[in-house]
Design a protein around this motif. Structure first.
Motif, short mmCIF file in Angstrom:
data_model
loop_
_atom_site.label_atom_id
_atom_site.label_comp_id
_atom_site.label_asym_id
_atom_site.label_seq_id
_atom_site.Cartn_x
_atom_site.Cartn_y
_atom_site.Cartn_z
N LEU A 1 0.82 -1.21 0.00
CA LEU A 1 0.00 0.00 0.00
C LEU A 1 0.85 1.26 0.00
O LEU A 1 0.37 2.34 -0.38
N ILE A 2 2.10 1.15 0.43
CA ILE A 2 3.00 2.31 0.37
C ILE A 2 3.19 2.74 -1.07
O ILE A 2 3.13 3.93 -1.41
N PHE A 3 3.40 1.75 -1.96
CA PHE A 3 3.52 2.09 -3.38
C PHE A 3 2.20 2.59 -3.94
O PHE A 3 2.19 3.47 -4.81
N SER A 4 1.07 2.05 -3.45
CA SER A 4 -0.24 2.53 -3.89
C SER A 4 -0.41 4.01 -3.58
O SER A 4 -1.05 4.75 -4.34
N ALA A 5 0.16 4.46 -2.45
CA ALA A 5 0.08 5.88 -2.09
C ALA A 5 1.03 6.74 -2.92
O ALA A 5 0.75 7.91 -3.18
N ILE A 6 2.13 6.15 -3.36
CA ILE A 6 3.11 6.90 -4.16
C ILE A 6 2.67 7.00 -5.61
O ILE A 6 2.93 8.01 -6.29
N TYR A 7 1.96 5.99 -6.12
CA TYR A 7 1.64 5.92 -7.54
C TYR A 7 0.90 7.13 -8.08
O TYR A 7 1.19 7.58 -9.21
N PRO A 8 -0.09 7.71 -7.37
CA PRO A 8 -0.78 8.88 -7.93
C PRO A 8 0.13 10.04 -8.29
O PRO A 8 -0.22 10.86 -9.15
N PHE A 9 1.28 10.15 -7.66
CA PHE A 9 2.22 11.20 -7.99
C PHE A 9 3.21 10.76 -9.07
O PHE A 9 3.76 11.59 -9.79
N LEU A 10 3.42 9.44 -9.16
CA LEU A 10 4.32 8.91 -10.17
C LEU A 10 3.68 8.87 -11.55
O LEU A 10 4.34 9.09 -12.56
N MET A 11 2.36 8.59 -11.59
CA MET A 11 1.66 8.43 -12.86
C MET A 11 1.74 9.67 -13.75
O MET A 11 2.15 9.57 -14.92
N PRO A 12 1.36 10.86 -13.28
CA PRO A 12 1.43 12.02 -14.19
C PRO A 12 2.85 12.36 -14.62
O PRO A 12 3.06 12.87 -15.73
N TRP A 13 3.82 12.08 -13.75
CA TRP A 13 5.20 12.39 -14.14
C TRP A 13 5.65 11.50 -15.29
O TRP A 13 6.31 11.96 -16.23
N LEU A 14 5.28 10.21 -15.28
CA LEU A 14 5.65 9.31 -16.36
C LEU A 14 4.94 9.69 -17.66
O LEU A 14 5.53 9.63 -18.74
N LEU A 15 3.67 10.09 -17.58
CA LEU A 15 2.92 10.38 -18.79
C LEU A 15 3.28 11.73 -19.39
O LEU A 15 3.51 11.85 -20.60
N TRP A 16 3.32 12.77 -18.54
CA TRP A 16 3.57 14.12 -19.06
C TRP A 16 5.05 14.48 -19.04
O TRP A 16 5.47 15.35 -19.80
N GLY A 17 5.82 13.85 -18.20
CA GLY A 17 7.24 14.18 -18.10
C GLY A 17 7.48 15.44 -17.28
O GLY A 17 6.67 15.84 -16.45
N GLY A 18 8.61 16.08 -17.53
CA GLY A 18 8.98 17.26 -16.77
C GLY A 18 9.86 16.91 -15.58
O GLY A 18 10.37 15.80 -15.45
N SER A 19 10.02 17.89 -14.68
CA SER A 19 10.89 17.70 -13.53
C SER A 19 10.27 16.73 -12.53
O SER A 19 9.06 16.75 -12.28
#
Length: 429
Positions: A133-151
């Motif tokens: 569940l720790i990764f489940s909490a991190i994923y919402p912030f990881l998802m847009p970074w992978l799709l849109w990129g940026g810093s």
């Protein structure tokens, strides 16, 4: 004449059941031919299925996968129109999946949705380790970074806002009380995101520049776009719907009025109207020069729309609970939030599972409406593909492929809901 009595001294050995009552033959007899009426209906239904398949299978089993245009398809099938032209799927399936996302960056989309499966697995199946569940909490912030990129610092400072809100609530509650702590838990992240997050992210990026290549939202499309909008709306609408349902039943007049007003307004407006507001009117109310991403605007509107319907589904579950459950929570000395978390809400959500999943399926299918405001979801891409002279006239193949993909996703959600209902079944059958 004397009476003669006979007493059996040995039991008869157990015999096998009649062959007509077990196995495939037994199932057919019980389910298809249990009565004359059922037998007639089964024969008619079987005839209809054979008729449909005899017409459909030749159309599906078409040797046109190698065709590069509709004319080549017709040449391969002898100039007729009785078979499908699957060459369009072979040539354009990547476009239907990824839209105009750069081909060299497909790995980011594939990785993102693979990580999505990892993130939702511990939420859907409680037999998996809870540490996931720790990764489940991190994923919402990881998802847009992978799709849109940026810093990489943009999702980091966004996550920091939630951490600051949690800390503010934790340390303010013993000193200032529960209500003040809740207000601070809301205000601190908002102030962080609007005032400090941008400068802090820029400062960290200048010191340690870690970034992915940026992809514009106009390149998003196909099932990638539908899944992105659907998953975010589904994940966020449930907690918002729970809060709105509790707000609608609140004894506080202002909270109840705001909840009722929001729910009734959103439910009384078609989703397509909200999408037009997101695409055209929302920027009017933003400060000049604000670049509010169109996909983000659509996600917000779809989430709000789904939340209103989710609130009514959850409210139905709350209304179905006996009054004794609330009285039992009071008898145990639980406060409102503990009672909701430990007793009321688990039972209400279990009752509401069919309605919740139906809302999820409806939201996912409604993502096709974004084609009306110019976003290239699978339906929008099918129109652009058919505008190509090589594939002008291909309709059923494209729509059939899109329908099949949506069916796979929606059927999977439906099967999971049935599995969850069976798992949580506590009543007697």
């Amino acid at each position: 004449m004397a009476d003669i009595h006979f007493v059996r001294k040995a039991m008869i050995e157990e015999q096998e059941p009649p062959a007509a009552t077990t196995g495939v033959a037994g199932w057919i007899r019980e389910n298809l031919f249990s009565s004359p009426l059922n037998a007639v209906l089964s024969i008619l239904s079987l005839g209809f299925v054979v008729y449909v398949l005899s017409a459909l299978l030749p159309w599906v089993m078409s040797p046109t996968w190698s065709a590069a245009s509709l004319n080549e398809c017709r040449e391969l099938i002898g100039g007729g129109h009785g078979k499908a032209c699957w060459g369009v799927i072979r040539e354009r399936w990547l476009q239907l999946m990824f839209g105009f996302y750069p081909k060299e960056l497909y790995w980011r989309v594939v990785l993102d949705f693979a990580l999505l499966l990892v993130a939702v697995a511990p939420v859907l199946f409680n037999t998996l380790p809870r540490k996931m569940l720790i990764f489940s909490a991190i994923y919402p912030f990881l998802m847009p970074w992978l799709l849109w990129g940026g810093s990489i610092w943009n999702p980091v400072v966004a996550a920091a806002g939630f951490v600051l809100g949690f800390l503010a609530h934790k340390y303010a509650k013993p000193v200032l009380g529960g209500l003040t702590a809740v207000i601070l838990a809301f205000l601190v992240p908002v102030l962080w995101w609007f005032l400090l997050a941008g400068p802090v992210a820029d400062g960290l990026a200048s010191v340690l520049p870690l970034a992915l290549e940026t992809v514009e939202s106009r390149n998003f499309g196909g099932f990638m776009l539908s899944i992105t909008i659907g998953v975010v709306a589904i994940a966020i609408s449930l907690p918002i719907g729970i809060v709105l349902a509790l707000g609608r039943q609140s004894d506080l007049f202002i909270v109840r009025s705001l909840s009722v007003g929001f729910i009734e307004f959103i439910r009384g407006v078609p989703l397509i109207t909200l999408l037009f507001v997101a695409s055209t009117l929302l920027n009017i109310f933003m400060p000049p020069g604000t670049d509010f991403d169109i996909i983000l605007r659509v996600i917000i509107m779809v989430t709000l729309f789904a939340s209103a319907y989710m609130a009514e589904v959850v409210r139905g579950g709350l209304a179905a609970l006996p009054r004794g459950q609330y009285e039992a929570a009071d008898a145990l000395g639980l406060d409102f939030w503990m009672a909701q978390r430990l007793i009321i809400m688990p039972q209400a959500l279990k009752i509401s599972i069919p309605g919740i999943v139906s809302t999820f399926i409806g939201v996912f299918k409604d993502t096709t409406l974004v084609s009306i405001i110019g976003l290239l979801d699978p339906i929008g891409l099918s129109n652009s593909i058919r505008a190509d002279q090589a594939w002008n006239g291909v309709v059923w193949e494209l729509y059939g492929f899109i329908a099949l993909m949506f069916f796979i996703f929606c059927f999977s959600m439906s099967r999971y809901s049935m599995y969850l209902e069976r798992k949580l079944q506590t009543g007697h059958r």
